[in-house]
Enzyme design. Structure first.
Site, PDB file in Angstrom:
ATOM      1  N   PRO A 111       0.829  -1.221   0.000  1.00 20.29           N
ATOM      2  CA  PRO A 111       0.000   0.000   0.000  1.00 20.29           C
ATOM      3  C   PRO A 111       0.860   1.266   0.000  1.00 20.29           C
ATOM      4  CG  PRO A 111      -0.935  -1.619   1.470  1.00 20.29           C
ATOM      5  CD  PRO A 111       0.389  -2.181   1.028  1.00 20.29           C
ATOM      6  N   TYR A 112       1.995   1.241   0.717  1.00 19.59           N
ATOM      7  CA  TYR A 112       2.880   2.409   0.706  1.00 19.59           C
ATOM      8  C   TYR A 112       3.337   2.717  -0.720  1.00 19.59           C
ATOM      9  CZ  TYR A 112       7.165   5.102   0.862  1.00 19.59           C
ATOM     10  OH  TYR A 112       8.134   6.047   0.611  1.00 19.59           O
TER      11      TYR A 112
END
Ligand SMILES: NC(=O)c1ccc[n+]([C@@H]2O[C@H](COP(=O)([O-])OP(=O)(O)OC[C@H]3O[C@@H](n4cnc5c(N)ncnc54)[C@H](O)[C@@H]3O)[C@@H](O)[C@H]2O)c1
Length: 331
Positions: free
Chosen positions: A141-142
């Protein structure tokens, strides 16, 4: 160039960029929520404590500094495993708020944006090297938040008076050579930070992942000195208007890959006390890593790194030795 807004300018990289700006005669105006940043890093610099999504605050900042003519956006959450555990928070903080922020910039007539992106978005390649034209394949997700912001800013730049330069950082190490700032965390998650921690706790360093397709099985990274990164931003500020396209991507690394085992070797040669190693499994969201060709940074920004890894290790150790005195109540 008189003033630049640095969102996230109380963090590790943003505060170093702010110091490089000061040294170059550019006044940095800092906007930071201090969610991970440190007030001490803003000393002597105009500082606005708050969120990048806070429109009235950004409006006030521009009203009080109408001569700001570019923004550097380093604000965000940055820990890959945390992003795997809390994707909603990461997407909100890194994407939704970045969208709000760019709208606030445009409303205030600021049409120049330098964005802190990441090498974490690249798809792994056979030979572990990448350049700006390599395929992307964000795996956490980062990383996806960074890739999404880049795409979002490009869409905005196609429709609005905005120039965007996304700088994809490889793996920053080191500290300001003048020791004004450095990594603010007591328990950093990057390899060098964990080595320094292992040394001070007198425990083995964990090599997380030993089955990657690299020359020795440990992850490979392109460790770039944070001061070199900061200087690249100063170069970018002076060259932004001359870039041939309104939307540009530039990788910032050294051009050399170093495995975690090699980094540990160098660390043990620089540090006064060696650290032992223990092997462990991969961490969620990790990748084999990559290193970059740096031709575009040289050509478009006139930039190339000056410090080598040993200097990065030395500066990190020097910073770690003074950090607790400079930054009480560390997290
Ligand atoms: N450190 C790395 O290895 C690395 C690698 C590639 C890219 N980057 C990018 O560089 C940028 C800076 O990273 P860093 O290592 O200095 O991290 P950091 O946590 O030290 O700095 C981030 C700063 O942003 C501030 N911030 C976060 N959310 C905010 C918000 N909504 N409003 C205002 N301020 C906010 C934090 O308080 C902090 O000062 C990040 O965007 C990160 O994704 C970092």
């Amino acid at each position: 160039m008189v003033k630049v807004l640095i969102a996230g300018g109380a963090g590790y990289i943003g505060s170093t960029i702010a110091s490089a700006c000061c040294d170059a005669g550019i006044i940095p105006v800092i906007l930071d929520s201090l969610v991970t940043g440190r007030r001490e890093f803003t000393a002597g610099r105009p500082f606005y404590h708050g969120d990048i999504a806070d429109g009235p605050l950004v409006d006030r900042l521009f009203a009080e500094h109408p001569d700001i003519d570019a923004a550097i956006h380093c604000a965000g959450l940055v820990v890959v495993p945390d992003s795997v555990a809390a994707p909603v928070r990461y997407y909100r903080e890194n994407i939704s708020k970045s969208l709000e922020f760019v709208a606030h910039l445009l409303r205030n007539g600021c049409g120049r944006l330098i964005f802190s992106s990441s090498a974490a978005i690249y798809k792994a390649s056979e030979d572990l090297t990448v350049d700006e034209d390599s395929a992307i394949d964000p795996r956490s997700p980062y990383a996806r938040s960074k890739a999404t912001c880049e795409a979002m800013f490009a869409d905005v730049a196609a429709a609005e008076p905005l120039r965007v330069l996304s700088l994809r950082y490889f793996n920053p190490i080191g500290a300001d050579p003048r020791m004004r700032t450095g990594l603010q965390f007591r328990r950093p998650t990057n390899a060098l930070g964990r080595m320094i921690q292992a040394r001070s706790d007198d425990v083995p360093f964990l090599i997380t992942g030993t089955d990657w397709p690299t020359r020795d099985g440990s992850g490979i990274r392109d460790y770039v000195h944070v001061w070199d990164l900061a200087v690249a931003h100063v170069a970018a500020l002076t060259r932004l208007d001359a870039l041939p396209e309104p939307v540009t991507v530039v990788n910032l690394g050294t051009g050399t890959g170093t495995t975690v085992r090699e980094l540990l070797d160098m660390f043990n040669r620089v540090a006064d006390r060696p650290v032992a190693a223990r092997e462990a499994g991969r961490r969620p969201g990790d990748t084999a890593g990559a290193y970059t060709r740096i031709d575009r940074a040289v050509r478009l920004l006139g930039w190339s790194p000056r410090y080598d890894i040993k200097e990065g290790i030395r500066h990190s150790l020097q910073w770690a030795a003074i950090r607790d005195d400079l930054l009480p109540e560390l997290c």
